[in-house]
Design an enzyme around this catalytic site. Structure first.
Site, mmCIF file in Angstrom:
data_model
loop_
_atom_site.group_PDB
_atom_site.id
_atom_site.type_symbol
_atom_site.label_atom_id
_atom_site.label_comp_id
_atom_site.label_asym_id
_atom_site.label_seq_id
_atom_site.Cartn_x
_atom_site.Cartn_y
_atom_site.Cartn_z
ATOM 1 N N HIS A 38 -17.171 -15.791 2.330
ATOM 2 C CA HIS A 38 -17.502 -15.466 3.713
ATOM 3 C C HIS A 38 -17.767 -13.979 3.869
ATOM 4 O O HIS A 38 -17.188 -13.150 3.150
ATOM 5 C CB HIS A 38 -16.344 -15.851 4.649
ATOM 6 C CG HIS A 38 -16.416 -17.252 5.139
ATOM 7 N ND1 HIS A 38 -16.530 -17.566 6.474
ATOM 8 C CD2 HIS A 38 -16.404 -18.435 4.485
ATOM 9 C CE1 HIS A 38 -16.588 -18.880 6.620
ATOM 10 N NE2 HIS A 38 -16.509 -19.430 5.422
ATOM 11 N N GLU A 107 -23.808 -20.807 7.105
ATOM 12 C CA GLU A 107 -23.484 -20.761 8.529
ATOM 13 C C GLU A 107 -24.008 -19.450 9.108
ATOM 14 O O GLU A 107 -23.968 -18.406 8.449
ATOM 15 C CB GLU A 107 -21.960 -20.819 8.765
ATOM 16 C CG GLU A 107 -21.275 -22.022 8.158
ATOM 17 C CD GLU A 107 -20.724 -21.730 6.763
ATOM 18 O OE1 GLU A 107 -20.657 -20.541 6.359
ATOM 19 O OE2 GLU A 107 -20.374 -22.696 6.078
#
Length: 319
Positions: A38, A107
Site C-alpha cells: 500500500h 485501488e
C-alpha cells in the site's frame, strides 16, 4: 494438503515490526508469508504504510520462509518495468522458489497519488493484462521494446534475475478477473473461501495452478475487546461492492466505515480465543480448495497470537 502461512499487514505495522513478525511466524510453524503493498493505509487508525520492497529485502535476510505480495498493482503508481525489477531483485535475494508476485488491478486509494485518472474496472483489467505481458518478457532476460495500448517500453532489460522467472499470481473478485487469472496467471489470489470462485478459476484455464488465500482474525482473551479492535481497524473490509476500489483517501474510508455496524464485524471476523472458531475459519478455505491460506492478526498483540496459533491452532490443522 492445505498449508498455512502468515499475512503481514503493512497498513498496521512499521518495517521493523513486520520483519520481527516474519521471524515469529517462522518460529510458530507457519510455512510462508503474504505481505500487503500500500501507499496509504485504509484508515488513519491503521497508521502505517512502508514501502513493501524494502521490507521484503529485510525479510529475505531474517527468515527462510517464501514470500508472496498480496497484492501489488503494477499498472499506475508503479510502471510494470519498475515492478518487474523490484520483483526480480526480491526473488534473487530470497532464493529459488521463495518469491511469488501477487498482482491485482489496484485501488484508487494507492494508485491515484500521481494525479492521473482512475480507470473503470474493465480498463484496469486490460492494463493489468498488458503489464503482466511486459513483466514476463523482462523476467526472461530479453531486451524489451513494447508499444501497447497502455504502456511503452524502450530498450529495457533486467540484468539482475533469479534462476527461474518469477511466478505471477492474479487477484480476482469477479467473473472477468477470474477469466483473466485463469488465462494468464500462474495462480489465483483471493480473500474469501469461495468454492465457486476456485472452481471457476480452474475451469477457465487455472486447472493445476495453485490457489492462495488470506483471512484476518483478532485473537485475544477478551472476545468483546477483540471485536472492538477489529471494528476500529478493519471495519473497511466489510464495505460492499466496489467502494474499496474507488474511494481515494483514508478519510473517505473512515467516513464509509462509520456505516459498518460493530455487529457486522463480530459476525464476519473470527475474534477471541475460541480455538474451534479459529480452526473452523481456516478449514473453510481448505474445504473450498485453497492450497495455501495466510492468516493475519489484527492489532498489536502479535506475540500472544503467535503463541496461541503455535500451541493451539496449527497443531489441529497440520497434525
Amino acid at each position: 494438503m492445505t498449508r498455512y502461512g502468515y499475512f503481514l499487514s503493512c497498513e498496521e505495522h512499521t518495517p521493523k515490526a513486520l520483519v520481527e513478525q516474519a521471524r515469529m511466524a517462522e518460529d510458530a510453524g507457519f510455512t510462508s508469508l503474504w505481505i500487503s503493498d500500500h501507499f496509504h493505509p485504509w484508515t488513519d487508525a491503521q497508521g502505517q504504510s512502508p514501502f513493501v520492497w524494502s521490507v521484503i529485502g529485510a525479510i529475505a535476510q531474517a527468515t527462510r520462509l517464501p514470500v508472496q505480495t498480496a497484492v501489488t498493482c503494477p499498472t499506475v503508481r508503479m510502471h510494470p518495468v519498475i515492478t518487474a525489477q523490484a520483483a526480480a531483485t526480491s526473488a534473487a535475494l530470497l532464493g529459488p522458489g521463495r518469491f511469488r508476485l501477487g498482482v491485482g488491478s489496484g485501488e484508487a486509494l494507492n494508485e491515484h497519488v500521481l494525479g492521473g485518472p482512475w480507470p473503470r474496472a474493465a480498463v484496469r483489467l486490460e492494463m493489468l493484462e498488458e503489464a503482466v505481458e511486459v513483466m514476463r518478457l523482462l523476467f526472461r532476460g530479453d531486451r524489451v521494446n513494447h508499444r501497447g495500448r497502455h504502456y511503452t517500453v524502450e530498450n529495457a532489460r533486467l540484468y539482475t534475475l533469479p534462476d527461474e522467472p518469477v511466478p505471477i499470481d492474479i487477484s480476482a473478485f469477479g467473473p472477468a478477473a477470474l477469466e483473466l487469472a485463469g488465462r494468464i496467471g500462474d495462480g489465483l489470489v483471493a480473500i474469501a473461501p469461495d468454492k465457486g470462485a476456485v472452481k471457476g478459476f480452474r475451469g477457465m484455464g487455472g486447472a493445476g495452478k495453485p490457489v492462495f488465500g488470506g483471512v484476518k482474525v483478532c485473537w485475544g482473551p477478551d472476545r468483546e475487546a477483540a471485536v472492538d479492535t477489529a471494528h476500529a481497524r478493519w471495519a473497511v473490509e466489510q464495505l460492499p461492492g466496489e467502494l474499496n476500489q474507488v474511494l481515494p483517501t483514508p478519510t473517505h474510508f473512515e467516513q464509509a466505515a462509520q456505516l459498518v455496524p460493530r455487529e457486522t464485524v463480530a459476525r464476519n471476523v473470527t475474534c477471541g480465543d475460541d480455538v474451534d472458531a479459529h480452526v473452523t475459519a481456516l478449514r473453510e478455505f481448505a474445504a473450498a480448495g485453497f492450497d495455501r491460506v495466510h492468516v493475519n492478526q489484527i492489532g498489536p498483540d502479535q506475540r500472544g497470537f503467535f503463541d496461541f496459533y503455535r500451541t493451539k491452532v496449527l497443531p489441529q490443522l497440520v497434525g
